[in-house]
Design a protein around this motif. Sequence first.
Motif, mmCIF file in Angstrom:
data_model
loop_
_atom_site.group_PDB
_atom_site.id
_atom_site.type_symbol
_atom_site.label_atom_id
_atom_site.label_comp_id
_atom_site.label_asym_id
_atom_site.label_seq_id
_atom_site.Cartn_x
_atom_site.Cartn_y
_atom_site.Cartn_z
ATOM 1 N N UNK A 61 39.911 72.748 51.945
ATOM 2 C CA UNK A 61 39.806 74.281 52.265
ATOM 3 C C UNK A 61 41.264 74.400 52.700
ATOM 4 N N UNK A 62 41.856 73.723 53.643
ATOM 5 C CA UNK A 62 43.244 73.843 54.284
ATOM 6 C C UNK A 62 44.264 73.641 52.987
ATOM 7 N N UNK A 63 43.876 73.113 51.836
ATOM 8 C CA UNK A 63 44.798 72.985 50.808
ATOM 9 C C UNK A 63 44.469 74.082 49.731
ATOM 10 N N UNK A 64 43.826 75.195 50.215
ATOM 11 C CA UNK A 64 43.263 76.234 49.178
ATOM 12 C C UNK A 64 42.383 76.039 48.219
ATOM 13 N N UNK A 65 41.254 75.158 48.439
ATOM 14 C CA UNK A 65 40.169 75.061 47.497
ATOM 15 C C UNK A 65 39.255 75.708 48.209
ATOM 16 N N UNK A 66 38.140 76.322 47.318
ATOM 17 C CA UNK A 66 37.075 76.934 47.811
ATOM 18 C C UNK A 66 35.796 76.276 47.070
ATOM 19 N N UNK A 67 34.789 76.126 47.908
ATOM 20 C CA UNK A 67 33.505 75.550 47.371
ATOM 21 C C UNK A 67 33.042 76.582 46.358
ATOM 22 N N UNK A 74 25.939 66.837 44.096
ATOM 23 C CA UNK A 74 27.257 67.169 43.752
ATOM 24 C C UNK A 74 27.751 68.529 44.670
ATOM 25 N N UNK A 75 29.061 68.505 45.279
ATOM 26 C CA UNK A 75 29.797 69.529 45.870
ATOM 27 C C UNK A 75 30.832 69.536 45.043
ATOM 28 N N UNK A 76 31.296 70.837 44.657
ATOM 29 C CA UNK A 76 32.281 71.148 43.828
ATOM 30 C C UNK A 76 33.305 71.949 44.516
ATOM 31 N N UNK A 80 42.681 77.862 43.040
ATOM 32 C CA UNK A 80 43.073 78.979 42.235
ATOM 33 C C UNK A 80 43.416 78.559 40.635
ATOM 34 N N UNK A 81 44.038 77.450 40.635
ATOM 35 C CA UNK A 81 44.463 76.878 39.290
ATOM 36 C C UNK A 81 42.997 76.484 38.729
ATOM 37 N N UNK A 85 40.008 70.562 40.468
ATOM 38 C CA UNK A 85 38.675 70.667 41.125
ATOM 39 C C UNK A 85 38.711 69.270 41.778
ATOM 40 N N UNK A 86 37.868 69.331 42.883
ATOM 41 C CA UNK A 86 37.496 68.036 43.603
ATOM 42 C C UNK A 86 36.133 68.119 43.744
ATOM 43 N N UNK A 87 35.469 66.950 43.296
ATOM 44 C CA UNK A 87 33.902 66.655 43.465
ATOM 45 C C UNK A 87 33.439 65.727 44.506
#
Length: 138
Positions: A61-67, A74-76, A80-81, A85-87
């Motif tokens: 989240x600090x690096x701009x990812x959103x759940x 799984x949690x993905x 914005x790009x 993705x990160x799973x």
Amino acid sequence: MNVADLKIKNLVEYRNQIYNITEIFQDNEKDYFVKIENDIHSFSVPAKSIKPIQITEEWLEKFGFSRTYSSDQCIRYERPEAFIKYDFDLSSRKIVDGLKIYGNSIRCKYIHEFQNIFSCLFGKEPATMNYGLVGTES
């Protein structure tokens, strides 16, 4: 940590605090050292004394990812790009765990690895929200 995996601006842990690497150098005995700094301290330490920071949901989240997805398996997280993705694979098999770029799995368990991959892809550091002097769970 392998000093060859590090670069300037990587975030690392030293004595349960987060630091930026500002310099990497060798002494006369060919031992590697890193200069690290945060809002309070700036000093040089042996490279072998720093630790990588494990990627967590908080760090994503600090690096701009959103759940974007969550299930029992799984949690993905997505940036914005659309192709990054990160799973988190919650099963014991950990088959889908980790960073995905254009659908390809990339070995990436630590913050400095993500920073290096992002820098190679976009030619700049990923922007972080204030990471400050947070403790880690090492």
